[in-house]
Design an enzyme around this catalytic site. Sequence first.
Site, PDB file in Angstrom:
ATOM      1  N   ASP A   9       0.878  -1.170   0.000  1.00 55.34           N
ATOM      2  CA  ASP A   9       0.000   0.000   0.000  1.00 55.34           C
ATOM      3  C   ASP A   9       0.916   1.221   0.000  1.00 55.34           C
ATOM      4  OD1 ASP A   9      -2.274   1.676   0.274  1.00 55.34           O
ATOM      5  OD2 ASP A   9      -2.134   1.654   2.453  1.00 55.34           O
ATOM      6  N   SER A  10       0.319   2.406  -0.112  1.00 53.55           N
ATOM      7  CA  SER A  10       1.102   3.636  -0.035  1.00 53.55           C
ATOM      8  C   SER A  10       1.670   3.843   1.367  1.00 53.55           C
ATOM      9  CB  SER A  10       0.199   4.823  -0.358  1.00 53.55           C
ATOM     10  OG  SER A  10      -0.836   4.886   0.618  1.00 53.55           O
ATOM     11  N   TYR A  41      -0.965   8.072  -2.230  1.00 55.30           N
ATOM     12  CA  TYR A  41      -1.221   7.777  -3.640  1.00 55.30           C
ATOM     13  C   TYR A  41      -2.458   8.561  -4.115  1.00 55.30           C
ATOM     14  CZ  TYR A  41       1.838   3.559  -3.836  1.00 55.30           C
ATOM     15  OH  TYR A  41       2.889   2.686  -3.842  1.00 55.30           O
ATOM     16  N   GLY A  42      -3.370   8.805  -3.172  1.00 56.34           N
ATOM     17  CA  GLY A  42      -4.665   9.406  -3.537  1.00 56.34           C
ATOM     18  C   GLY A  42      -4.585  10.762  -4.185  1.00 56.34           C
ATOM     19  N   CYS A  72      -4.581  -1.715  -1.642  1.00 58.82           N
ATOM     20  CA  CYS A  72      -4.822  -0.288  -1.820  1.00 58.82           C
ATOM     21  C   CYS A  72      -5.835  -0.121  -2.950  1.00 58.82           C
ATOM     22  CB  CYS A  72      -3.497   0.374  -2.187  1.00 58.82           C
ATOM     23  SG  CYS A  72      -3.646   2.104  -2.655  1.00 58.82           S
ATOM     24  N   ASN A  73      -6.949   0.526  -2.646  1.00 61.74           N
ATOM     25  CA  ASN A  73      -7.972   0.744  -3.673  1.00 61.74           C
ATOM     26  C   ASN A  73      -7.436   1.657  -4.782  1.00 61.74           C
ATOM     27  OD1 ASN A  73     -10.958  -0.063  -2.405  1.00 61.74           O
ATOM     28  ND2 ASN A  73      -9.435   0.415  -0.869  1.00 61.74           N
ATOM     29  N   GLU A 150      -2.004   7.678   9.149  1.00 60.04           N
ATOM     30  CA  GLU A 150      -0.533   7.622   9.084  1.00 60.04           C
ATOM     31  C   GLU A 150       0.081   8.217  10.358  1.00 60.04           C
ATOM     32  OE1 GLU A 150       1.630   6.256   6.736  1.00 60.04           O
ATOM     33  OE2 GLU A 150      -0.144   5.418   5.770  1.00 60.04           O
ATOM     34  N   CYS A 182     -11.105   2.775   0.889  1.00 59.63           N
ATOM     35  CA  CYS A 182      -9.658   2.984   1.031  1.00 59.63           C
ATOM     36  C   CYS A 182      -9.235   2.158   2.229  1.00 59.63           C
ATOM     37  CB  CYS A 182      -9.360   4.459   1.272  1.00 59.63           C
ATOM     38  SG  CYS A 182      -7.668   4.801   1.824  1.00 59.63           S
ATOM     39  N   THR A 183      -8.097   1.481   2.111  1.00 63.79           N
ATOM     40  CA  THR A 183      -7.710   0.533   3.159  1.00 63.79           C
ATOM     41  C   THR A 183      -7.234   1.210   4.451  1.00 63.79           C
ATOM     42  OG1 THR A 183      -5.533   0.342   2.120  1.00 63.79           O
ATOM     43  CG2 THR A 183      -7.187  -1.307   1.533  1.00 63.79           C
ATOM     44  N   HIS A 184      -7.028   2.515   4.408  1.00 63.82           N
ATOM     45  CA  HIS A 184      -6.702   3.218   5.655  1.00 63.82           C
ATOM     46  C   HIS A 184      -7.942   3.371   6.550  1.00 63.82           C
ATOM     47  CE1 HIS A 184      -2.991   4.459   3.610  1.00 63.82           C
ATOM     48  NE2 HIS A 184      -2.556   4.969   4.747  1.00 63.82           N
TER      49      HIS A 184
END
Length: 263
Positions: A9-10, A41-42, A72-73, A150, A182-184
Amino acid sequence: MERPIGIFDSGVGGISIARAIRAELPSENLIYVADQAFSPYGSQSKDVIEDRAETVSQFLSNQNCKAIVVACNTATVNSIDILRSKFKIPVIGVEPGIKPAVMQSKAGIIGVLATEQTLNSHSFRQLQERFSDQAKIVVQACPRFVELVEEGDLNSPETFKVVERYVMPLLDKGADQIVLGCTHYPFLKPVIEYVLQDRADIIDTALPVAAQVKRKLSELNLLNPQDDPGSFNVWSSNTSDNISGSVSLLLGHEVTVSVIPHL
Ligand code: DGL
């Protein structure tokens, strides 16, 4: 098949997918890459996302991974086709769970929370199109969510405010399903639930993705037959900060994050 499964993922968001894979496939060896040097990345261009997805996948392939999970979507909707054409191993991605949301919705209105680049992507528009005769889909980009996760800021007063700011407009539009695209975002689930107050369900795709990884590996006879718990190695492309603390917090157990210089 002791070869590891590569996951990326990012940043730390994809840990939500990694922990679901760990629960589903405890004997598998996992390598997780947080591409934090290029996070988020978004808000990157499609070209940068594709380039990073390829570079990180190459790194994972060089580690002898037997499959790659794009946790990561944003990277999935912008790069999965290219990854599948370049790498010979299975590549499994994650997309906003619109289908389960449509199936569950009584109001016929689905709210999607995702990054700007996911919402702007061709794949997401196609996904939206596919369900347009069954439900109305309303969307909200949430750039602050990735920053909060993050930073490990999962439930401060500021986090509550930000969650309200992004979620309330979707409820006001009548959504009874909120898709975490979004995976976050699953790390903010307790606060999102609090704000929703039972007015909508939350759709998170981590478990179906882990089940898909298991299915794919089993089909290809690639599952690790051993019974011992597999290893879990975490890497980051961020050379300036050590993120072992935040990853350990999200995972619920201690891990040491190694740095990949010049990725
Ligand atoms: N976790 C990612 C996703 O699922 C990307 C977040 C970001 O870097 O913007 O979309």
